[in-house]
Design an enzyme around this catalytic site. Structure first.
Site, short mmCIF file in Angstrom:
data_model
loop_
_atom_site.label_atom_id
_atom_site.label_comp_id
_atom_site.label_asym_id
_atom_site.label_seq_id
_atom_site.Cartn_x
_atom_site.Cartn_y
_atom_site.Cartn_z
N GLU A 30 0.88 -1.06 -0.58
CA GLU A 30 -0.26 -0.03 -0.34
C GLU A 30 0.67 1.13 -0.08
OE1 GLU A 30 -3.34 2.45 2.90
OE2 GLU A 30 -2.11 0.63 4.01
N ASP A 31 1.57 1.46 0.65
CA ASP A 31 2.55 2.56 1.30
C ASP A 31 4.64 2.25 0.28
OD1 ASP A 31 -0.01 3.16 2.72
OD2 ASP A 31 1.43 2.49 4.53
#
Length: 723
Positions: free
Chosen positions: A76-77
């Protein structure tokens, strides 16, 4: 932060088969991937996945779960992909990471839709492997522990509400009581800090006044058991502030009236010793009536097993005692995590023939959520039904064969039928409770034996939705109603379009209508028919879209949306009555004797020349109409998203001291309510008695206001006023 070798050694200490090399690589990979990223606290971002991994080592989870914790935010990051994870760490870890990922890339209409869609996907993932939920809960727990670093107060409140509504109930459903307690209390600290602080101060006062009371009570219980030859360990604990708050809400009592602020656990070796210890304590101390529960012979759906009893115990203290084996205690605290794969089954489990599989599908409630997911029309509806399924207290009923069915409190035979099987619910025509025929809207009680009568000719009734309480039942009924409604709308909408085309001087063809699907955001021609019949668009609008050379008349352009609220003579919007079951055009009044609120069960009484008066189902005034059933109208609240206020009347007793009324109004204001009227009915040297009219959005809002008032030291009592 835990160092690399410390994490590996911790996992090795309980799982000798862990892949050390993979665990080391996951640690280094996550640290490099997150690089210079930081959290709101200013700490390196890598500290978060490392803390999540540390929480899971406390539960003694397997190496794949620990690696998932380390990697769960990389997709996600960072620029890492699921394919990268699978190539480096294998399919199992990649699947778990994919299930835990927050899915923030979803392009949905609003925050609520995004929240609902994320939860829907979490349910799908955890149904395949319950470890997805364990990692997600640890992730949420650490985020809540560091929530105070977040600067945006609205975002903090949103995360806290999400935790309270979704993740704490999920933790409870898999038996992880310690996670549930901490998640709830951390969310409570953010959502209602004044109430929590008030309870904390009262607990501190009790400790100061009682001195070493907890240890004295524990020692006396230990002495009583030792004297009868029961080998046991006695532990005392104070309930969390949120748990105390909930008790005050549910039981409608003040702080001083709670009997189980202190709970004592008696840990013994075997099941037989549980009952021996119970007998010893019941013989020695007076029992509080109605407080005994046997969750050993009838475990909770999440696997919780224990004996609960209330006693007037040592030091004349009213206490709660929980008696269980060590194995039961592990399950009570850690739930599914106490059953992990590499652990050997305990002697007790072997004796009872209970294996320790952790497949997510073994949990009936997960299957229930999947069934709701299949029948919900959209993510928001799924989220609504899921909250209904998880939030409510439970009753336990039996089939004629003796199988146990756990249901939410206030469930009916229709809920029971759907819990047995969806087809049983769809074809239900009647029910017997303990051998006696009862109405389908009858409220079931603990221990009822329920037999469902079915017929192949039966279909779900729309009226059932008014009284069912389980998410599964409501989702099935709504789906059936939608299907039947669509079938009717298809034909009627088609006829309306044919008429509009004829009036415009054109021949009607489905092919022509299919050419304007995109304009009306429809997937097929059938959707257009439904939109026309439902009033979302007019038949002439479709005709003009198909033949744009025609010009719409002024009259057509001024069609008023059917959901628009009417205006009165002064130009102000009137408050639409959000009640289902009313006859169109009939005047409606809310009864001043019971002040009904959205969320309560209601009934209408018809009066000639006056219209319908809405009462709560338990209003004493209804006794006057028992002999006139023809005047009764079955009503139910519609979903009302207007946030317009309704009036709830409270009877409040306040200490007669400076600042008391100020505290009263401050508490009500902080809970987003408003005092519309206040009348002092009695005044003495020590107390004021008063009636307070409070503007709230629904009955849950009023319940929260009442609980907040009870937490205030200057408020002696708070109750709904029935006048």
């Amino acid at each position: 932060m835990m160092r690399q070798f410390e994490l590996v050694e911790t996992v090795k200490s309980y799982d000798g088969n862990v892949d050390e090399d993979a665990l080391n690589r996951a640690y280094v990979f996550s640290m490099k991937a997150h690089g210079a990223q930081t959290r709101a606290s200013g700490d390196p971002y890598f500290s978060h996945p490392l803390e999540v991994a540390g929480i899971l080592t406390g539960l003694k989870l397997d190496g794949a779960s620990i690696m998932t914790a380390l990697l769960h935010d990389t997709v996600e990051d960072t620029d890492t992909s699921i394919e990268d994870i699978e190539q480096l760490f294998g399919k199992d870890v990649a699947r778990l990471v994919d299930g835990v990922t927050k899915l923030s890339r979803l392009e949905l209409q609003n925050e609520q839709s995004k929240h609902a869609e994320n939860f829907r996907k979490l349910v799908l993932a955890m149904s395949e492997d319950i470890r997805v939920l364990l990692v997600k809960l640890a992730d949420r727990l650490h985020n809540m522990q560091t929530l105070h670093y977040m600067r945006d107060p609205e975002k903090r409140k949103r995360i806290a509400r999400e935790t309270m509504e979704i993740y704490a109930p999920l933790a409870e459903r898999i038996g992880m009581q310690s996670f549930k307690d901490e998640l709830e209390d951390l969310a409570f600290r953010e959502l209602n800090p004044e109430a929590r602080e008030s309870i904390v101060k009262r607990l501190e006062f009790l400790r100061e006044r009682g001195g070493d009371l907890e240890n004295r009570v524990s020692q006396e219980l230990q002495y009583a058991l030792d004297g009868e030859g029961v080998h046991a360990a006695v532990r005392g604990r104070t309930k969390t502030p949120y748990s105390i708050w909930r008790k005050m809400q549910v039981k409608n009592v003040g702080f001083e009236q709670l009997s189980d602020i202190m709970a004592y656990r008696v840990i013994v070796d075997t099941v037989s010793e549980c009952y021996h210890a119970l007998g010893v304590l019941h013989a020695r101390y007076p029992v509080v009536p109605g407080r005994f529960k046997d969750y050993i012979s009838t475990p909770k759906p999440n696997g919780y097993r224990s004996l609960h009893t209330g006693l007037i115990g040592p030091q004349r203290q009213r206490i709660e005692v929980q008696i269980r084996t060590l194995d039961m205690h592990e399950v009570a605290e850690y739930g599914v995590a106490a059953h992990w794969l590499y652990k050997q089954p305990s002697a007790e489990a072997e004796t009872n023939g209970q294996g320790r599989s952790v497949d997510g599908r073994q949990y009936r409630w997960v299957r229930e959520l999947l069934d709701i997911l299949e029948h919900a029309s959209n993510p928001e509806e799924f989220l609504e039904h899921t909250k209904m399924e998880m939030f409510q207290d439970q009753v336990f009923c039996f089939t004629p064969k003796g199988d146990l069915i756990a249901l939410p409190r206030n469930s009916t035979p229709v809920d029971f039928a759907y819990a047995v099987h969806s087809e049983v619910g769809d074809t239900c025509v009647g029910a017997k409770v303990d051998g006696r025929m009862v109405p389908l809207k009858t409220t079931l009680k603990n221990g009822d034996q329920v037999e469902i009568v079915t017929s192949k000719a039966q279909t779900p009734s729309p009226d059932w939705e008014k009284f069912v309480v389980t998410g599964k039942a409501r989702a099935r009924i709504r789906r059936f109603v939608r299907q039947k409604e669509r079938e009717q709308y298809l034909e009627l909408g088609r006829q309306m379009l044919q008429k509009a085309f004829r009036q415009a001087g054109y021949d009607f063809t489905e092919k022509a209508v299919a050419g304007v699907l995109k304009r009306f955001k429809a997937e097929n021609v059938g959707d257009i028919y439904v939109y026309v019949r439902r009033g979302d668009i007019t038949a002439r609008e479709v005709a003009y879209a198909v033949f744009p050379g025609s010009k719409e008349s002024d009259k057509d352009r001024k069609v008023v949306p059917i959901q628009q609220r009417a205006k009165n003579k002064s130009g102000k919007r009137e408050h639409a009555i959000p009640i289902r079951g009313l006859i169109p055009g009939m005047a409606v009044h809310y009864a001043h004797c019971c002040h009904p609120l959205p969320g309560e069960r209601i009934v209408g009484i018809v009066t000639t020349g006056k219209g319908v008066t809405v009462h709560t189902i338990d209003c004493e005034t209804l006794e006057n109409f028992q002999d006139a059933p023809e005047r009764w109208v079955d009503l139910a609240w519609e979903a009302d998203e207007t946030d317009e206020p309704y009036t709830g009347r409270l009877h409040v007793v306040v200490a007669n001291e400076p600042g008391s009324l100020g505290d009263l109004s401050t508490v009500i204001g902080k809970n987003r309510a408003n005092i519309s009227n206040l009348k002092i009915t009695n005044r003495s040297v020590d107390f004021f008695e008063m009636l307070v009219d409070v503007e709230v959005t629904d009955v849950k809002h009023l319940t929260n206001v009442m609980a907040a008032l009870r937490a205030s030291p200057v408020i002696t009592s708070v109750d709904r006023a029935r006048s």
